[in-house]
Design a protein around this motif. Structure first.
Motif, PDB file in Angstrom:
ATOM      1  N   ALA A 142      -5.381 -71.919 -13.330  1.00 39.08           N
ATOM      2  CA  ALA A 142      -5.349 -70.423 -13.808  1.00 39.08           C
ATOM      3  C   ALA A 142      -5.228 -69.325 -12.631  1.00 39.08           C
ATOM      4  N   ASP A 143      -5.928 -69.978 -11.392  1.00 42.36           N
ATOM      5  CA  ASP A 143      -5.742 -69.415  -9.967  1.00 42.36           C
ATOM      6  C   ASP A 143      -4.258 -69.048  -9.691  1.00 42.36           C
ATOM      7  N   VAL A 144      -3.483 -70.307  -9.935  1.00 38.83           N
ATOM      8  CA  VAL A 144      -2.197 -70.488  -9.434  1.00 38.83           C
ATOM      9  C   VAL A 144      -1.389 -69.611 -10.147  1.00 38.83           C
ATOM     10  N   MET A 145      -1.322 -69.643 -11.506  1.00 41.27           N
ATOM     11  CA  MET A 145      -0.348 -68.936 -12.399  1.00 41.27           C
ATOM     12  C   MET A 145      -1.029 -67.306 -12.301  1.00 41.27           C
ATOM     13  N   ARG A 146      -2.156 -66.955 -12.089  1.00 41.67           N
ATOM     14  CA  ARG A 146      -2.704 -65.591 -11.778  1.00 41.67           C
ATOM     15  C   ARG A 146      -1.618 -64.956 -10.568  1.00 41.67           C
ATOM     16  N   VAL A 147      -1.887 -65.683  -9.364  1.00 42.04           N
ATOM     17  CA  VAL A 147      -1.147 -65.246  -8.056  1.00 42.04           C
ATOM     18  C   VAL A 147       0.388 -65.377  -8.324  1.00 42.04           C
ATOM     19  N   PHE A 148       0.785 -65.982  -9.168  1.00 45.55           N
ATOM     20  CA  PHE A 148       2.299 -66.353  -9.426  1.00 45.55           C
ATOM     21  C   PHE A 148       2.678 -64.898 -10.273  1.00 45.55           C
ATOM     22  N   ASN A 149       1.922 -64.589 -11.060  1.00 45.13           N
ATOM     23  CA  ASN A 149       2.208 -63.332 -11.799  1.00 45.13           C
ATOM     24  C   ASN A 149       2.063 -62.108 -11.143  1.00 45.13           C
ATOM     25  N   ARG A 150       1.099 -61.972 -10.243  1.00 45.64           N
ATOM     26  CA  ARG A 150       0.800 -60.818  -9.416  1.00 45.64           C
ATOM     27  C   ARG A 150       1.692 -60.615  -8.346  1.00 45.64           C
ATOM     28  N   TYR A 151       1.872 -61.573  -7.663  1.00 47.44           N
ATOM     29  CA  TYR A 151       2.828 -61.526  -6.304  1.00 47.44           C
ATOM     30  C   TYR A 151       4.431 -61.807  -6.472  1.00 47.44           C
ATOM     31  N   ILE A 152       4.753 -62.600  -7.573  1.00 47.82           N
ATOM     32  CA  ILE A 152       5.945 -63.500  -7.344  1.00 47.82           C
ATOM     33  C   ILE A 152       6.976 -62.866  -8.546  1.00 47.82           C
ATOM     34  N   LYS A 153       6.425 -63.115  -9.702  1.00 45.52           N
ATOM     35  CA  LYS A 153       7.174 -62.986 -10.805  1.00 45.52           C
ATOM     36  C   LYS A 153       7.743 -61.469 -11.104  1.00 45.52           C
ATOM     37  N   ASP A 154       8.869 -61.372 -11.287  1.00 43.95           N
ATOM     38  CA  ASP A 154       9.655 -60.150 -11.230  1.00 43.95           C
ATOM     39  C   ASP A 154       9.276 -58.972 -10.192  1.00 43.95           C
ATOM     40  N   LYS A 155       9.062 -59.390  -8.889  1.00 42.87           N
ATOM     41  CA  LYS A 155       8.563 -58.783  -8.084  1.00 42.87           C
ATOM     42  C   LYS A 155       9.838 -58.395  -7.203  1.00 42.87           C
ATOM     43  N   PRO A 156       9.765 -57.090  -6.487  1.00 47.25           N
ATOM     44  CA  PRO A 156      10.921 -56.719  -5.331  1.00 47.25           C
ATOM     45  C   PRO A 156      10.443 -57.832  -4.169  1.00 47.25           C
ATOM     46  N   MET A 157      11.775 -58.283  -3.621  1.00 51.51           N
ATOM     47  CA  MET A 157      11.889 -59.253  -2.368  1.00 51.51           C
ATOM     48  C   MET A 157      12.823 -58.514  -1.458  1.00 51.51           C
ATOM     49  N   VAL A 158      13.056 -59.387  -0.480  1.00 49.46           N
ATOM     50  CA  VAL A 158      14.005 -59.281   0.548  1.00 49.46           C
ATOM     51  C   VAL A 158      14.842 -60.535   0.472  1.00 49.46           C
ATOM     52  N   ALA A 213      -4.214 -63.212   6.001  1.00 50.70           N
ATOM     53  CA  ALA A 213      -5.040 -64.610   6.119  1.00 50.70           C
ATOM     54  C   ALA A 213      -6.346 -64.569   5.597  1.00 50.70           C
ATOM     55  N   ARG A 214      -7.043 -65.561   4.963  1.00 53.58           N
ATOM     56  CA  ARG A 214      -8.270 -65.671   4.468  1.00 53.58           C
ATOM     57  C   ARG A 214      -8.519 -64.854   3.247  1.00 53.58           C
ATOM     58  N   HIS A 215      -7.334 -64.073   2.719  1.00 53.06           N
ATOM     59  CA  HIS A 215      -7.782 -63.307   1.600  1.00 53.06           C
ATOM     60  C   HIS A 215      -8.049 -64.315   0.086  1.00 53.06           C
ATOM     61  N   GLN A 216      -8.897 -63.804  -0.711  1.00 53.95           N
ATOM     62  CA  GLN A 216      -9.181 -64.667  -1.686  1.00 53.95           C
ATOM     63  C   GLN A 216      -7.972 -65.411  -2.379  1.00 53.95           C
ATOM     64  N   ASP A 217      -6.977 -64.837  -2.314  1.00 53.57           N
ATOM     65  CA  ASP A 217      -5.485 -65.471  -3.111  1.00 53.57           C
ATOM     66  C   ASP A 217      -4.804 -66.477  -2.166  1.00 53.57           C
ATOM     67  N   GLU A 218      -5.105 -66.322  -0.925  1.00 55.01           N
ATOM     68  CA  GLU A 218      -4.300 -67.349   0.071  1.00 55.01           C
ATOM     69  C   GLU A 218      -4.016 -68.635  -0.212  1.00 55.01           C
ATOM     70  N   ALA A 219      -5.247 -69.375  -0.514  1.00 48.58           N
ATOM     71  CA  ALA A 219      -5.174 -70.718  -1.076  1.00 48.58           C
ATOM     72  C   ALA A 219      -4.456 -70.867  -2.346  1.00 48.58           C
ATOM     73  N   ALA A 220      -4.294 -70.247  -3.328  1.00 52.57           N
ATOM     74  CA  ALA A 220      -3.589 -70.458  -4.602  1.00 52.57           C
ATOM     75  C   ALA A 220      -2.129 -70.228  -4.289  1.00 52.57           C
ATOM     76  N   LEU A 221      -1.966 -69.247  -3.415  1.00 53.77           N
ATOM     77  CA  LEU A 221      -0.500 -68.973  -3.162  1.00 53.77           C
ATOM     78  C   LEU A 221       0.134 -70.174  -2.278  1.00 53.77           C
ATOM     79  N   ASP A 222      -0.754 -70.698  -1.446  1.00 50.22           N
ATOM     80  CA  ASP A 222      -0.182 -72.095  -0.691  1.00 50.22           C
ATOM     81  C   ASP A 222      -0.130 -73.185  -1.605  1.00 50.22           C
TER      82      ASP A 222
END
Length: 944
Positions: free
Chosen positions: A437-453, A299-308
């Motif tokens: 650019a923020d949205v695409m950055r967090v997509f690439n960092r946390y979602i794209k081709d990343k492990p998941m449950v 919560a309130r990490h600098q990337d939270e808003a873009a991930l939202d």
């Protein structure tokens, strides 16, 4: 008070004015840290922040618009403060803290607040526990006395018996909310796979059952000593109060409580997964479900808003990719994406409920979800994506300021997790400043081709539907030898004054019922309204008399299906285009239907009301009624009905209505319909009902907002061309003769609890007659937390999480119901206690103490009735629907104060005859039937 955000000022610089006031007038030991003011047209909540010498943070927010105060004590302790194998303490403590303290007797906390006309509760999550009361403003000192006594003097009153009773209550809560609910265990099993072993979020807030069993009363004492000191708490008070007097009270009641052990913030290492984990479970459900989660930030990490923003683009409503690819094409009944954040971690969470008509294979749904993610990568982020999410965040912020409790909760939350109550403007900036650019950055960092449950939940015996074979098994718990670490010796407090004396109540508050105006449109549609200056918003509802009650039984479900169709396409625009238009305004427009009315709910920022009502008009007067929409919605309704058949509460309500009203009356058949009735519905039926129901002659409107009568009527003038006569309700068919004294069992194999409903047909609604007096009569029996029924079944016996009784009345008929969800193994015993309480109350009547309690509670509670626009709208509708006098609440107060024991006892004799009542039990017939038959009542098996 007009502390607003301008609707178009998303990027405005919004700052409060902080300053210091002279300390000399403050009580000794109280320090003023800051004063924050909010200028006109700016966002925020004005407040003053103080610190007591023992570390307690105090926040005061003054709002004199209503004669009430909201008191919140938030402790920075949730299940994340527990250790592995010792879960459930924070939530158990939420229950324990209502059980009395050294100077407050057993069950007196609820009784004191309720008798004061207030409401109260407590909540626990992973990161904090809060306790709160809303009461008439003259009751403030009493609330501070209560809250301080359980903060400083709880342990002397803690007993083994209280501990055991509340442990049973928590078990009942778990059974009701988790074990006996469809998909109830999904979240806790998912989190075991999502978080590393030993992570504070890997166990459920309510606790593992075996952890609750191994706890003892000393563990509970140590948990309190470790975490419930004033230095780990924030006291927030909002409403109508005298500041200096309140400071003196706070210092008196809380200032002498010693600090607890030092509390430091937990570290926040980002959660990661080494590979994709697949898990699955079978459940008593109809719809297969797949859930996917990616670990992200906190919560309130600098990337939270873009991930939202990313989650909204992927799965936030009808304009999202998930809706387009899964729901609109019929592969899923529901689907969505969200990004819930907690103090230590966030989850990027996706889900889809499979449509069995399309096969229900979760592997196919997972594939489509992955394809939607890939489609986003190719599609990118649009200007509209950014704008709509920012507008929605802005609007939700404004709507959160409509009540004192909402503002207090915001201040307490921000202080607890940021050390700064004044976070609204900075939060708005966080979202306003997100770029493509923020949205695409967090997509690439946390979602794209990343492990998941990836978790599959499938109906029992249908493992062939899972998305993938399991490749993860949760490791066995490492049970900690000690439940609590860092405990210091308990310090017995010697108070400087007599705490056994309950504070006296201040002067009576002046009740402020809304000032109502009534008008008409040119076509005769009645409009009732009231002006509310709290926020720049409008709550408006168009009611259409009729609803499910107009429908022949063989077309049950038609009113709701027609309303759903009106939420879809118009003749001009698609459902997606209309949803996009509303999202860009921060507005909502929702068509719905209930037993006696259809309705159109409109929520809008005042500055966007004009455009919002244009959309209402388009949907109302130019519905698309497209075949594709109809077929999809009909299929969703059918699947929803199948799904609800696994919900014990739905089964109980549906079967009970059938017993009371019979299957030839609309009131005896669910407004959602049945599989048979909905299957037979056609688009022609929808069009015919639309013509019958959605006519000006059936319409009435209520409006609450910061516009006056002439301004509201001018906005509503666009509906003056609406035509059509009113529709008369058809006569009810003959009602069934109730087999009084009979117990009906509806089998739900394997149910962890039994749902009990006891009742009969009763009085129709009457604001000032016997119906209202019956409400007063029932109050001590089952209408309050400390009623006879609840104290017996919950607090004394530990059979249930909650039990109650009530009268409910409509324009034609009413009911009396007593109900509870109880442990399966005590079903027959719970029935005996229900019967004992109802019979005993009917025979001996209300006591003098109960009469005084009821009169005080009901009369003083009216101070809380009209605070929010939603509450005001409900008040207006009640007057409008039942043609009541504008001063009917004053008449009710007079009745409450003057009603006698003789009158109430006569009503009890008349209305509470058990021989006239039927009993319904939804539970595991195999395990409960023999004990129930042994009670000696006629027992019948019921089939839906």
């Amino acid at each position: 008070m007009k502390k607003w955000i301008l609707a178009t000022a998303i990027t405005a610089i919004l700052v409060g004015c902080a300053g210091q006031q002279p300390q000399s007038s403050l009580p000794t030991g109280v320090t003023l840290l800051e004063t924050v003011k909010v200028e006109e047209s700016q966002v925020g909540i004005p407040y003053k922040k103080y610190l007591l010498s023992n570390g307690l943070t105090l926040i005061l927010h003054q709002d004199s618009s209503d004669p009430l105060v909201h008191v919140d004590v938030t402790y920075h302790v949730g299940s994340a403060r527990e250790v592995e194998g010792r879960s459930g303490f924070a939530h158990l403590f939420e229950h324990m803290m209502f059980q009395g303290s050294e100077h407050v007797g057993d069950e007196q906390h609820f009784k004191t607040v309720t008798e004061a006309g207030g409401t109260l509760n407590g909540t626990t999550n992973t990161d904090r526990t809060n306790y709160f009361e809303t009461v008439p403003s003259n009751q403030l000192e009493k609330m501070l006395w209560l809250e301080s006594d359980r903060m400083g003097f709880f342990l002397p009153a803690l007993t083994e018996k209280k501990f055991e009773v509340q442990r049973e209550t928590v078990k009942n809560e778990r059974a009701q909310r988790i074990d006996n609910q469809p998909y109830g265990r999904m979240g806790e099993l998912f989190n075991q796979a999502f978080y590393p072993q030993g992570h504070q979020y890997s166990w459920p807030v309510i606790g593992w059952p075996e952890d609750l069993e191994r706890a003892d009363v000393d563990d509970v004492k140590h948990f309190f000593q470790r975490w419930y000191g004033p230095n780990n708490a924030t006291l927030t008070i909002g409403g109508d109060f005298d500041e200096l007097q309140t400071l003196a009270w706070v210092n008196k009641y809380f200032g002498e409580i010693p600090s607890g052990p030092a509390v430091t913030a937990d570290e926040k290492p980002l959660v990661t997964l080494d590979k994709t984990r697949y898990i699955s479970m079978e459940d008593r459900v109809h719809l297969p479900l797949v859930r996917i989660g990616f670990p992200t930030v906190y919560a309130r990490h600098q990337d939270e808003a873009a991930l939202d923003l990313l989650s909204n683009i992927l799965g936030g409503g009808k304009t999202s990719l998930f809706y387009k690819n899964l729901v609109k094409d019929g592969f899923a009944v529901q689907a969505g994406v969200s990004h819930p954040c907690q103090e230590l971690a966030c989850q990027f969470s996706m889900y889809a409920l499979a449509n069995p008509a399309k096969g229900g294979q979760l592997a196919d749904l997972e594939k489509r979800m992955r394809e939607s993610i890939s489609e986003f990568e190719q599609r990118g982020v649009t200007d509209e994506d950014l704008q709509k999410v920012k507008v929605q965040f802005e609007a939700s912020t404004i709507f959160g300021l409509q009540s004192v409790s909402g503002k207090v909760s915001t201040l307490a939350f921000n202080q607890t997790f940021s050390g700064n109550p004044d976070m609204i403007s900075s939060d708005l900036k966080r979202y306003a400043n997100v770029t493509k650019a923020d949205v695409m950055r967090v997509f690439n960092r946390y979602i794209k081709d990343k492990p998941m449950v990836v978790m599959s939940v499938v109906p029992e015996g249908q493992r062939q539907l899972i998305a993938h074979e399991d490749n993860f098994i949760a490791p066995a718990l490492n049970v900690s030898e000690v439940a609590v670490q860092g405990v210091t010796d308990y310090q017995q407090i010697s108070s400087s004054f007599d705490r056994t004396s309950m504070p006296k109540v201040g002067a009576s508050v002046e009740l402020k019922s809304p000032e109502i105006w009534s008008g008409q449109l040119a076509n005769g549609i009645e409009v009732s309204g009231t002006e509310s200056e709290e926020t720049p918003t409008v709550e408006l509802v168009i009611y259409l008399n009729g609803g499910h009650r107009l429908i022949p039984v063989d077309k049950a479900g038609l009113a709701g299906l027609t309303a759903s169709m009106l939420n879809e396409s118009s003749q001009k625009r698609s459902a997606e285009a209309l949803a996009q238009a509303l999202e860009m305004l921060g507005s909502s427009v929702s068509f719905g239907a209930s037993s006696y009315q259809s309705y159109i709910k409109v929520t809008s920022l005042t500055s966007h009301l004009d455009e919002t009502l244009d959309i209402v008009r388009e949907r109302l007067f130019e519905p698309g009624f497209k075949v594709a929409d109809f077929e999809r919605l009909k299929q969703q309704q059918l699947q929803s009905l199948q799904h609800m058949m696994s919900d014990p509460g739905y089964l109980a309500n549906t079967a009970f209505d059938g017993l009371l009203y019979g299957n030839t009356n609309p009131l005896g058949v669910s407004s959602s319909g049945t599989l048979e009735t909905v299957s037979s519905l056609t688009l022609a039926d929808v069009k015919a009902f639309y013509q019958q129901q959605y006519s000006a002659g059936n319409a009435q409107i209520v409006a609450v907002g910061n516009l006056n009568e002439s301004e509201i009527l001018a906005e509503l003038a666009r509906f003056s061309t609406w035509k059509g006569e009113g529709t008369q309700l058809p006569d009810l068919t003959q009602l069934p003769e109730l087999a009084g004294g009979t117990i009906y069992i509806l089998d739900k194999p394997g149910a962890a609890q039994s749902v009990i409903k006891i009742g009969k047909r009763a009085l129709a609604y009457d604001a000032t007659g016997d119906f209202y007096k019956s409400y007063l009569m029932n109050y001590p029996l089952g209408g309050a937390f400390n009623s006879r029924i609840n104290l017996n079944l919950r607090e004394d016996k530990g059979y249930t999480y909650g039990a109650r009784s009530y009268f409910s009345g409509g324009s034609e008929l009413g009911v009396f119901v007593a109900q509870a969800n109880v442990r399966s193994d005590v079903t027959s015993q719970a029935l005996v206690e229900f019967f004992k309480e109802i019979k005993g109350y009917r025979q001996s009547g209300i006591t003098d103490e109960e009469l005084a309690f009821m009169k005080a509670s009901v009369s003083q509670g009216k101070a809380l009735d009209y605070e929010t626009p939603y509450q005001k709208a409900g008040f207006l509708r009640l007057i409008q629907r039942f043609d009541l006098d504008a001063n009917f609440t004053e008449q009710q107060t007079e009745i409450t104060q003057s009603v006698t024991k003789t009158e109430l006892n006569h009503l009890a004799k008349e209305q509470l005859d058990l021989d006239e009542m039927v009993v319904l039990i939804v539970g595991d017939k195999m395990t409960i039937e023999a004990d129930i038959k042994a009670l000696g009542y006629p027992v019948k098996t019921l089939e839906l």
